[in-house]
Design an enzyme around this catalytic site. Structure first.
Site, short mmCIF file in Angstrom:
data_model
loop_
_atom_site.label_atom_id
_atom_site.label_comp_id
_atom_site.label_asym_id
_atom_site.label_seq_id
_atom_site.Cartn_x
_atom_site.Cartn_y
_atom_site.Cartn_z
CG HIS A 24 61.83 0.30 103.03
ND1 HIS A 24 61.50 -0.95 103.47
CD2 HIS A 24 60.90 1.12 103.57
CE1 HIS A 24 60.42 -0.89 104.24
NE2 HIS A 24 60.04 0.37 104.32
C1 UD1 Z 1 57.07 4.46 102.92
C2 UD1 Z 1 56.57 4.46 104.36
C3 UD1 Z 1 57.12 3.23 105.07
C4 UD1 Z 1 56.76 1.97 104.31
C5 UD1 Z 1 57.28 2.09 102.87
C6 UD1 Z 1 56.94 0.88 102.05
C7 UD1 Z 1 56.21 6.64 105.47
C8 UD1 Z 1 56.76 7.59 106.44
N1 UD1 Z 1 57.04 5.63 105.11
O1 UD1 Z 1 58.48 4.62 102.93
O2 UD1 Z 1 56.55 3.15 106.36
O3 UD1 Z 1 57.36 0.85 104.94
O4 UD1 Z 1 56.70 3.26 102.27
O5 UD1 Z 1 57.58 0.91 100.82
O6 UD1 Z 1 55.09 6.80 105.04
N2 UD1 Z 1 60.00 6.68 95.45
C9 UD1 Z 1 59.99 6.35 94.11
N3 UD1 Z 1 58.86 5.80 93.59
C10 UD1 Z 1 57.75 5.55 94.33
C11 UD1 Z 1 57.76 5.91 95.70
C12 UD1 Z 1 58.90 6.45 96.24
O7 UD1 Z 1 60.97 6.54 93.40
O8 UD1 Z 1 56.76 5.03 93.79
C13 UD1 Z 1 61.24 7.25 96.04
C14 UD1 Z 1 61.27 8.76 96.07
O9 UD1 Z 1 62.57 9.18 95.85
C15 UD1 Z 1 60.86 9.07 97.50
C16 UD1 Z 1 61.47 7.91 98.25
O10 UD1 Z 1 61.36 6.81 97.36
O11 UD1 Z 1 61.32 10.30 97.91
C17 UD1 Z 1 60.81 7.58 99.54
O12 UD1 Z 1 59.40 7.42 99.38
P1 UD1 Z 1 58.40 7.77 100.58
O13 UD1 Z 1 57.00 7.53 100.13
O14 UD1 Z 1 58.73 9.09 101.15
O15 UD1 Z 1 58.76 6.73 101.71
P2 UD1 Z 1 59.25 5.21 101.65
O16 UD1 Z 1 60.69 5.17 101.95
O17 UD1 Z 1 58.76 4.52 100.41
#
Ligand code: UD1
Length: 366
Positions: free
Chosen positions: A208
């Site tokens: 991820h």
């Molecule tokens: C985040 C953390 C990362 C951690 C990871 C664990 C930061 C900078 N990154 O990354 O360190 O290892 O979580 O999973 O804080 N999304 C969904 N559903 C959700 C959450 C996210 O669909 O419940 C999708 C959305 O499109 C979102 C993308 O995932 O834009 C990324 O989510 P985000 O919280 O920005 O960062 P992660 O890649 O999950």
């Protein structure tokens, strides 16, 4: 007299495994009242509620509902919402965990209100400032009052950055507390069998990190490598929502789905996932937590990164950093039984939450 109010800030999937043991340990203490603040950075059931259920946590006492967004948006929204919650009740301590955007946002907000803050999983450094998590880790550690570290390298990093030694307390790895707490249920779950796999003959994949999944070229290269490895050893790949979005956008989802040796699944809850990992022959990942869990379980781990903030998983554990072009040969070595065994690092023993609770009680007495 009011019990000491302690806010435990959780945001994203790996945070729940870190706050759960501490929440349970603090609930047993007569002097304090722990409350969970869920920032809402992760909001899908499979990324958040499934973990809350598996880990026996109550519904969060406060839900900030910040959701997804750019780094600045997410950080800013957490700060604004968390400030309001802090002002309502003025907690006696705020505990932030890990290295996600909400960790840094929670720490800055609380410190600016002159509230004492503890950082659980302090001192880890990848020395790679292109990782958002490295920025979060450094900014959080420099302002926190109490820095709970998992390993001697973390203590050393903090000392080198000029943090006064009295702020640093090595308590161990709290993720292992969650595993030990649920070990029996994890063992009974048998996720691999339910997916038609034979224990110890398959690999687990998770990916991820932006550096691996955000650009088409690197993700396509990884997908090709997984298809090639899948022909040698069956792979199960629970796909993070960020990665799924990218795979679909680059039209790689269908390609992987059709590959005979690769099984794509939804992200799994903690118990189901750890059961899958516990019976795996090997793990291919870019996650931080999995590098640690495989070290404790003595399962070979190939980490698709240039660096790691968890070097003890390499020096004492079963982890190795690999590039996409080297995964295949490393998998070959694992299958041939040519992989060093690991040693469990000191204090990765399932009793870290106890040590954190003791440290917090001592710090509260001043
Ligand atoms: C985040 C953390 C990362 C951690 C990871 C664990 C930061 C900078 N990154 O990354 O360190 O290892 O979580 O999973 O804080 N999304 C969904 N559903 C959700 C959450 C996210 O669909 O419940 C999708 C959305 O499109 C979102 C993308 O995932 O834009 C990324 O989510 P985000 O919280 O920005 O960062 P992660 O890649 O999950």
């Amino acid at each position: 007299m009011r019990l000491a109010l302690i806010y435990l800030v959780a945001a994203a999937r790996p945070n729940f495994m870190k706050i759960a043991p501490l929440y349970h340990a603090l609930r047993r203490e007569p002097w304090c009242n722990p409350q969970i603040i869920h920032t809402g950075q992760h909001y899908d059931d499979c990324m958040s509620d499934a973990f809350i259920r598996d880990l026996g946590l109550p519904q969060p006492h406060h839900h900030l509902g910040v959701g997804s967004g750019s780094h600045a948006e997410q950080t800013g929204r957490v700060m604004m919402a968390f400030e309001r919650v802090c002002l309502e009740q003025r907690p006696d301590w705020v505990v932030v965990v890990g290295d996600v955007n909400s960790t840094m946002a929670g720490a800055i907000t609380a410190k600016k209100l002159q509230l004492p803050v503890a950082h659980l999983e302090a001192g880890l450094r990848s020395r790679d400032m292109t990782m958002p998590e490295e920025i979060n880790r450094k900014l959080t550690d420099v302002i926190c009052d109490l820095l709970w570290t998992p390993s001697p390298d973390a203590d050393e990093n903090l000392r080198r950055e000029g943090i006064p030694p009295e702020r640093i307390v090595r308590i161990g790895n709290i993720m292992i507390d969650s595993y030990e707490m649920l070990r029996e249920r994890i063992t009974a779950e048998q996720t691999g069998r339910a997916l038609g796999l034979v224990p110890h003959t398959y690999g687990v994949v998770t990916l991820h990190r932006p550096v691996n999944v955000d650009a088409e070229q690197s993700l396509a290269k990884l997908a090709a490598a997984l298809i090639k490895i899948g022909a040698m050893v069956p792979l199960v790949f629970p796909v993070h929502p960020r990665t799924r979005g990218r795979l679909e956008a680059f039209k790689l989802w269908g390609v992987l789905e059709k590959a005979p040796g690769v099984k794509l699944t939804e992200p799994m809850g903690y118990i189901r996932f750890m059961s899958l990992v516990q019976e795996a022959r090997l793990v291919i990942t870019d996650s931080g937590g999995l590098q640690e869990e495989t070290t404790v379980l003595n399962i070979p781990c190939l980490t698709l990164r240039e660096n790691t903030e968890r070097p003890i998983t390499i020096t004492q554990g079963t982890n190795r950093l690999v590039r996409p072009e080297n995964i295949y040969e490393n998998v070959g070595q694992i299958l041939a039984g040519q992989w060093p065994s690991g040693v469990r690092p000191e204090f990765w023993d399932g009793r870290t939450a106890e040590r954190a609770a003791k440290s917090l009680a001592e710090a509260s007495q001043g």
